[in-house]
Design a protein around this motif. Structure first.
Motif, PDB file in Angstrom:
ATOM      1  N   ASN A   1     -12.623  -2.987   2.267  1.00 19.33           N
ATOM      2  CA  ASN A   1     -13.902  -2.546   1.588  1.00 19.33           C
ATOM      3  C   ASN A   1     -14.910  -2.485   1.691  1.00 19.33           C
TER       4      ASN A   1
ATOM      5  N   SER B   1      -8.225  -4.286  -2.815  1.00 21.70           N
ATOM      6  CA  SER B   1      -8.182  -4.007  -4.083  1.00 21.70           C
ATOM      7  C   SER B   1      -8.564  -5.401  -5.097  1.00 21.70           C
TER       8      SER B   1
ATOM      9  N   LYS C   1      -9.314  -0.679   2.285  1.00 20.65           N
ATOM     10  CA  LYS C   1      -9.685  -1.164   0.525  1.00 20.65           C
ATOM     11  C   LYS C   1      -8.346  -2.204   0.018  1.00 20.65           C
TER      12      LYS C   1
ATOM     13  N   THR D   1      -5.196   1.338   0.263  1.00 20.19           N
ATOM     14  CA  THR D   1      -5.702   0.958   0.246  1.00 20.19           C
ATOM     15  C   THR D   1      -4.223  -0.121  -0.707  1.00 20.19           C
TER      16      THR D   1
ATOM     17  N   SER E   1       1.218  -1.316   0.321  1.00 20.70           N
ATOM     18  CA  SER E   1      -0.441   0.188  -0.113  1.00 20.70           C
ATOM     19  C   SER E   1       0.497   1.004  -0.010  1.00 20.70           C
TER      20      SER E   1
END
Length: 364
Positions: free
Chosen positions: A325, A332, A330, A69, A64
């Motif tokens: 999420n 991904s 997040k 994320t 990240s």
């Protein structure tokens, strides 16, 4: 004029000799001479998460650039297969730590809970479950690396390391830290005798990171006769914050604080997760350039599994960041992570790792 020219020639020769000497000395020192100052996060610009999955009992990694994320470096597939490094052909509970020498230390539980299902073992557990309990195992996989790509490996089996440990019931969730007062690496972990209660212990580790130097010693005593597991220690100022999971009703996350790394932790009755279902495996990591820390944990009581996140600046008040999420955080290109840990990386370390795995990411 001739004297000036001769002086310039002599000065140039002296400068060349000094530069050659410095270059040779740097070559002899190796990569460690170029490691960042790990006492400050100013040298870092990325985050690396290690985790595992129940589906393969192997090591996974995600990068990240911002701490919000995370992208799996191998599209959700393992970077190191558990059956290539573990006695039980599977690993769990990976933890990564950057030592004061700049080297990365990776510790994992040597255990495969589905080995019989996957044809790797004829019995459910390595030893009889009625005597040694659920998921019984005998030790850890310890690995170290300077570049996160090439790793040394050691299988540390406690019953081989110390006499009288044949009745060991389990050795789980090892984490590494550095005891400044001793000048030694310290491994702390969950352990039990036969089918008894799980408790948290520590040992010192040799510099080669392939042998325990001291027998397990209790790091903290919970005030009730229940199992308590998954210690995670973070030093903030002069205090050590240890988050862990007691099985005191619904399993969740509690905190104990001490001015010493492996003793005198004060019991705190508060729960620091905010989950209605069972949680474990806390891991605390700092946001780069901010006086904020993230408490991450594994919510194993929900399906599919997910991580929960809370953020704090004082270790008393925590803001919910939701789940992967399902809020600010997040994932991904991966799902259902288990028992993760996060460490800071420099720009070059993150970029080299991404490039090695063919991941198109840029770290500034």
């Amino acid at each position: 004029m001739k004297r000036m020219s001769l002086w310039l020639v002599l000065f140039s020769l002296l400068l060349f000799q000094c530069q050659s000497k410095i270059s040779k000395e740097d070559d002899q020192k190796g990569l460690s001479s170029f490691m960042p100052d790990v006492s400050s996060d100013q040298a870092f610009s990325a985050y690396l998460m290690v985790y595992f999955k129940d589906s393969d009992h192997s090591l996974h990694m995600a990068l990240s650039p911002d701490g919000y994320t995370f992208t799996d470096i191998n599209q959700g597939k393992a970077v190191i297969a558990g059956d290539t490094i573990a006695e039980q052909k599977g690993i769990r509970d990976p933890h990564i730590y950057r030592g004061p020498d700049g080297i990365f230390y990776l510790a994992m539980t040597d255990l495969h809970i589905f080995a019989q299902r996957d044809g790797l073992r004829k019995t459910e557990w390595q030893r009889p479950g009625e005597e040694f309990g659920w998921g019984n195992n005998r030790g850890f996989v310890l690995m170290k690396s300077s570049d996160l790509i090439h790793w040394s490996k050691a299988n540390v089996i406690l019953s081989d390391e110390f006499e009288g440990y044949d009745s060991l019931g389990c050795a789980w969730a090892p984490e590494t830290t550095f005891d400044e007062s001793k000048g030694k690496l310290m491994l702390y972990y969950t352990m039990r005798w036969k089918n008894g209660l799980n408790k948290m212990y520590y040992s010192y580790v040799n510099d080669a990171y392939d042998k325990l130097l001291t027998e397990p010693k209790l790091i903290f005593q919970y005030p009730k006769e229940v199992s308590y597991i998954d210690a995670d220690i973070t030093k903030v100022g002069e205090q050590y914050h240890m988050f862990y999971t007691p099985h005191d009703g619904m399993p969740g996350i509690k905190q104990a604080v001490s001015s010493k790394i492996n003793q005198d932790y004060k019991y705190d009755s508060l729960w620091y997760d905010s989950e209605p279902e069972a949680s474990e495996a806390p891991n605390v990591w700092k946001r780069i350039g901010e006086e904020k820390w993230v408490l991450m944990y594994d919510i194993y009581g929900i399906h599919p599994h997910n991580f929960g996140f809370r953020e704090t600046s004082d270790f008393k008040h925590f803001e919910d960041l939701g789940h992967f999420n399902e809020g600010k955080m997040k994932a991904s290109n991966f799902s259902s992570p288990k028992h993760g840990a996060v460490v800071h990386l420099t720009q070059s370390e993150a970029q080299n790792l991404a490039n090695h795995w063919g991941l198109e990411m840029n770290f500034k």
